[in-house]
Design a protein around this motif. Structure first.
Motif, PDB file in Angstrom:
ATOM      1  N   CYS A  15      -2.826  -6.402  -6.346  1.00 43.05           N
ATOM      2  CA  CYS A  15      -2.216  -5.080  -6.147  1.00 43.05           C
ATOM      3  C   CYS A  15      -1.308  -5.056  -4.928  1.00 43.05           C
ATOM      4  O   CYS A  15      -0.534  -4.118  -4.752  1.00 43.05           O
ATOM      5  N   LEU A  16      -1.408  -6.066  -4.051  1.00 40.63           N
ATOM      6  CA  LEU A  16      -0.592  -6.085  -2.830  1.00 40.63           C
ATOM      7  C   LEU A  16       0.521  -7.128  -2.887  1.00 40.63           C
ATOM      8  O   LEU A  16       1.216  -7.349  -1.901  1.00 40.63           O
TER       9      LEU A  16
ATOM     10  N   VAL B 166       0.855  -1.191   0.000  1.00 43.48           N
ATOM     11  CA  VAL B 166       0.000   0.000   0.000  1.00 43.48           C
ATOM     12  C   VAL B 166       0.893   1.244   0.000  1.00 43.48           C
ATOM     13  O   VAL B 166       0.669   2.193  -0.758  1.00 43.48           O
ATOM     14  N   GLU B 167       1.936   1.206   0.822  1.00 38.47           N
ATOM     15  CA  GLU B 167       2.845   2.360   0.888  1.00 38.47           C
ATOM     16  C   GLU B 167       3.575   2.580  -0.435  1.00 38.47           C
ATOM     17  O   GLU B 167       3.776   3.713  -0.863  1.00 38.47           O
ATOM     18  N   LEU B 168       3.965   1.494  -1.084  1.00 46.59           N
ATOM     19  CA  LEU B 168       4.664   1.629  -2.369  1.00 46.59           C
ATOM     20  C   LEU B 168       3.709   2.113  -3.452  1.00 46.59           C
ATOM     21  O   LEU B 168       4.039   3.002  -4.236  1.00 46.59           O
ATOM     22  N   ASN B 169       2.511   1.535  -3.485  1.00 53.09           N
ATOM     23  CA  ASN B 169       1.557   1.917  -4.525  1.00 53.09           C
ATOM     24  C   ASN B 169       1.212   3.402  -4.442  1.00 53.09           C
ATOM     25  O   ASN B 169       0.927   4.036  -5.455  1.00 53.09           O
ATOM     26  N   PHE B 170       1.229   3.944  -3.234  1.00 49.70           N
ATOM     27  CA  PHE B 170       0.860   5.350  -3.065  1.00 49.70           C
ATOM     28  C   PHE B 170       2.075   6.250  -2.929  1.00 49.70           C
ATOM     29  O   PHE B 170       1.942   7.407  -2.532  1.00 49.70           O
ATOM     30  N   ASP B 171       3.248   5.681  -3.228  1.00 49.43           N
ATOM     31  CA  ASP B 171       4.478   6.471  -3.199  1.00 49.43           C
ATOM     32  C   ASP B 171       4.792   7.083  -1.841  1.00 49.43           C
ATOM     33  O   ASP B 171       5.423   8.131  -1.762  1.00 49.43           O
ATOM     34  N   HIS B 172       4.307   6.434  -0.780  1.00 46.12           N
ATOM     35  CA  HIS B 172       4.622   6.939   0.546  1.00 46.12           C
ATOM     36  C   HIS B 172       6.001   6.480   0.993  1.00 46.12           C
ATOM     37  O   HIS B 172       6.534   6.936   1.987  1.00 46.12           O
ATOM     38  N   ARG B 173       6.528   5.518   0.258  1.00 42.54           N
ATOM     39  CA  ARG B 173       7.798   4.961   0.661  1.00 42.54           C
ATOM     40  C   ARG B 173       8.542   4.540  -0.595  1.00 42.54           C
ATOM     41  O   ARG B 173       7.952   4.014  -1.528  1.00 42.54           O
ATOM     42  N   ARG B 174       9.835   4.794  -0.627  1.00 39.66           N
ATOM     43  CA  ARG B 174      10.634   4.368  -1.765  1.00 39.66           C
ATOM     44  C   ARG B 174      11.938   3.811  -1.204  1.00 39.66           C
ATOM     45  O   ARG B 174      12.969   4.463  -1.227  1.00 39.66           O
ATOM     46  N   PRO B 175      11.865   2.606  -0.623  1.00 39.78           N
ATOM     47  CA  PRO B 175      13.060   2.057   0.022  1.00 39.78           C
ATOM     48  C   PRO B 175      14.144   1.726  -0.996  1.00 39.78           C
ATOM     49  O   PRO B 175      13.851   1.562  -2.181  1.00 39.78           O
ATOM     50  N   GLU B 176      15.380   1.619  -0.526  1.00 40.13           N
ATOM     51  CA  GLU B 176      16.477   1.277  -1.445  1.00 40.13           C
ATOM     52  C   GLU B 176      16.330  -0.161  -1.946  1.00 40.13           C
ATOM     53  O   GLU B 176      16.791  -0.482  -3.035  1.00 40.13           O
TER      54      GLU B 176
END
Ligand SMILES: Cc1cc2nc3c(=O)[nH]c(=O)nc-3n(C[C@H](O)[C@H](O)[C@H](O)COP(=O)(O)OP(=O)(O)OC[C@H]3O[C@@H](n4cnc5c(N)ncnc54)[C@H](O)[C@@H]3O)c2cc1C
Ligand code: FES
Ligand code: FES
Lengths: 293, 156
Positions: B60-61, A33-43
Motif C-alpha cells: 500500500c506504500l 500515506v498522504e496520497l492514499n488518504f487524499d491529503h495531497r494531490r501533487p501535479e
C-alpha cells in the motif's frame, strides 16, 4: 498527475527545476500515506528509486557519505558499526516493512519534529548535501529544520546525501514510545561524544517545533569534561554532573501537550533519557580507553 | 499509465493505472490477485505485505510506477501449485488462522524471516512480525506457527 522516473541525478535535477511542484518519492512511507488518504494531490510524483547514486554510501577521510535513498535496513546492516547512533535510531523506525523502504532522505524531506534520525544528525554534527541545477550546497543539520515539517530545501532542490563523522566514539539514541515497535516518538534524544574535539553533541526530538540541539547542556558537559581532564583519564562521572546535564536538556525544550504525552512528561522524560544515555556512552568510552591503554 | 512487472514469476501488464495508485491496488484490482489484503492503507497493519525485489514491503506504500520493471512476489506465489508452502501449512496446522485477514501478510513476513534466520528465537519472531496486526488470534498461535514452520524447515 504525472509519474516521472528519472534514471540519473542530473536528469532528476532538471526535472525538479522545470517542475518545482513535482513531489519527490523515495521509500514512499510518508508520501503514499498522504496520497492514499487524499491529503495531497501533487501535479507529479518524481520517483527517486531508479537513481543508483542516491542508494549508495561511501567512507573516506573520516566521513561517511550516506546516499539519501539508502533504506534503513541497509543502513542498519552495513553501517551499524560506523554510524552507531544513526543505526540505533533506524532500528526504532516503524516495522521491518517500513525500514525496508524508508530512508534518511525521506525523514529529512518530511522534517517531522518526531522523525527519529534528526536528534542523531544534530548530535553528530551531520551535514545535509542538497543539489539543484544551480549546483550543490551543504547545510549543517542544525540549519536544516526551519519549522514544523518545514526544511531549508529550495523548490528546485533534492537531498542527495548526508555526511556524518566515521568515528569509533560512543553515540546513543533513545526514544520513548508506548510500545517497542511501530510508534512515533513521544520524545527522543541523541547523544554523541566527540573526544577529538573535546565536545559533546546532544539533541532532542518531539519536544519543540523542530528537532533541536541542546546547546546549554552540550556546553555545560563539554566544559566539565574538559576542565577536569576527563577525556584523557575518563573517571566515572559525578552524579551531580549527569543530573545537571539532564536538567539543562529539559530546560532547552518547548514541548506541547498532545494525545501522546503532556509537556511536563516530555520534559521529565528527556531529563531521564539524557542522564541515562550519557551514562551508557561514558561507560563505553571508559571501557574503550582502558582497552587502548 | 501502463505498468509492467514480473508478478509471481510471470510477466504482467496493467493499463490505465492512475499515477498516484498503490502497488496494492494494482495487484488486487487490476491483476486479480486478492491475496494481499487492504486494511489500513497506511503501513500500520502489514496485511498487504509482498516481496518487492525479494524484500518484504507494504504494497500500500509503494507507488505503482515504482514497481515498473521490478519483481513482485505475493502470497499467491508462495505455494507450489496445490501444495502449500511450509509456512502456510504451519499456519493452518497450528490454528493461527481465524478470520484470515492478516494471514497473507503474516505468511509473507514469516516466510522472509525463516529465509534469513532458519531457527529464530522468540524475540526475533516478535520483531520480524511487529509490523503485522491480527485482531483475532492473540498472536500466540501465530508464534507457534512460525516455530512449527522452523522445525519443519530444519527437518526438510
Ligand atoms: C507505519 C509507519 C510507521 C512509521 N514509523 C516511523 C518512526 O518510527 N520513526 C520515524 O522517524 N518515521 C516513521 N515513519 C515515517 C517514515 O517512514 C519516515 O519519515 C521515513 O524516513 C520516510 O522515508 P521515505 O523514503 O519513505 O520517504 P518518502 O515518503 O518517499 O518521502 C518523505 C518526504 O521527503 C521528501 N523526499 C524524499 N526523498 C527526498 C530527497 N532525496 N530530496 C528531497 N525530498 C525528498 C518527499 O517528497 C516527502 O515530502 C513511519 C511511517 C509509517 C507509514
Ligand atoms: S494495508 Fe498496507 S499496511 Fe495496512
Ligand atoms: S486472523 Fe483475523 S486478523 Fe488475524
Amino acid at each position: 498527475m504525472e509519474f516521472l522516473r528519472p534514471a540519473t541525478l542530473p536528469e532528476a535535477l532538471s526535472v525538479k527545476a522545470e517542475r518545482p511542484g513535482a513531489v519527490p518519492i523515495a521509500g514512499g512511507t510518508d508520501v503514499m500515506v498522504e496520497l492514499n488518504f487524499d491529503h495531497r494531490r501533487p501535479e507529479a510524483l518524481l520517483d527517486l528509486t531508479g537513481i543508483a547514486e542516491l542508494a549508495e554510501w561511501s567512507a573516506e577521510d573520516g566521513t561517511v557519505r550516506l546516499g539519501a535513498g539508502v533504506p534503513y535496513t541497509r543502513l542498519i546492516e552495513q553501517l551499524g558499526k560506523r554510524l552507531p547512533g544513526l543505526a540505533m535510531a533506524a532500528r526504532t523506525v516503524g516495522s521491518p516493512q517500513i525500514r525496508n523502504r524508508g530512508t534518511v532522505g525521506g525523514n529529512l524531506g518530511a522534517a517531522s519534529p518526531a522523525g527519529d534520525t534528526h536528534p542523531v544528525l544534530l548530535a553528530t554534527g551531520a551535514t545535509i548535501e542538497v543539489a539543484s541545477v544551480r549546483g550543490t550546497r551543504t547545510i549543517a543539520a542544525e540549519d536544516f529544520y526551519l519549522g514544523v515539517k518545514r526544511n531549508a530545501l529550495e523548490p528546485d532542490e533534492l537531498i542527495t546525501a548526508v555526511n556524518l563523522p566515521d568515528t569509533k566514539a560512543p553515540q546513543q539514541f533513545s526514544k520513548i514510545g508506548t510500545r517497542n515497535a511501530m510508534v512515533i516518538a513521544v520524545c527522543s534524544f541523541g547523544l554523541a561524544l566527540h573526544p577529538e574535539q573535546g565536545r559533546v553533541g546532544a539533541a532532542i526530538g518531539s519536544a519543540a517545533p523542530t528537532p533541536r540541539r541542546s546547546r546549554a547542556a552540550e556546553d555545560f558537559l563539554s566544559g566539565e569534561l574538559t576542565d577536569a581532564g576527563l577525556w584523557e583519564s575518563p573517571e566515572p562521572l559525578r552524579d551531580s554532573v549527569c543530573r545537571r546535564f539532564g536538567e539543562l536538556v529539559a530546560e532547552g525544550t518547548e514541548p506541547i501537550d498532545d494525545v501522546r504525552g503532556s509537556a511536563a512528561y516530555r520534559k521529565h522524560a528527556l531529563s531521564v533519557l539524557a542522564r541515562r544515555t550519557l551514562g551508557w556512552a561514558w561507560q563505553e568510552y571508559r571501557a574503550g580507553e582502558r582497552s587502548c591503554a | 499509465m501502463r505498468v509492467n512487472m514480473t508478478v509471481n514469476g510471470e510477466q504482467r501488464q496493467a493499463d490505465d493505472v492512475w499515477e498516484g495508485e498503490s502497488l496494492l491496488y494494482v495487484l488486487r484490482e487490476r491483476l486479480g490477485l486478492p491475496g494481499s489484503k487492504n486494511a489500513c492503507e497506511q503501513g500500520e497493519c502489514g496485511s498487504c505485505t509482498v516481496y518487492l525485489d525479494a524484500v518484504p514491503v507494504c504494497a500500500c506504500l509503494v507507488a505503482a510506477g515504482q514497481a515498473q520493471g521490478r519483481e513482485v512476489r505475493t502470497v499467491e506465489g508462495l505455494a507450489d501449485g496445490d501444495r502449500l508452502d511450509p509456512v502456510q501449512q504451519s499456519f493452518v496446522d497450528a490454528g493461527a488462522v481465524q478470520c484470515g485477514f492478516c494471514t497473507p501478510g503474516l505468511v509473507v513476513a514469516a516466510h522472509d524471516l525463516l529465509d534469513r534466520v532458519p531457527e529464530p528465537s522468540d524475540e526475533e519472531i516478535r520483531e520480524a512480525l511487529a509490523g503485522n496486526l491480527c485482531r483475532c488470534t492473540g498472536y500466540e498461535k501465530i508464534l507457534d506457527a512460525v516455530k512449527l514452520a522452523a522445525t519443519r524447515g530444519a527437518d526438510a
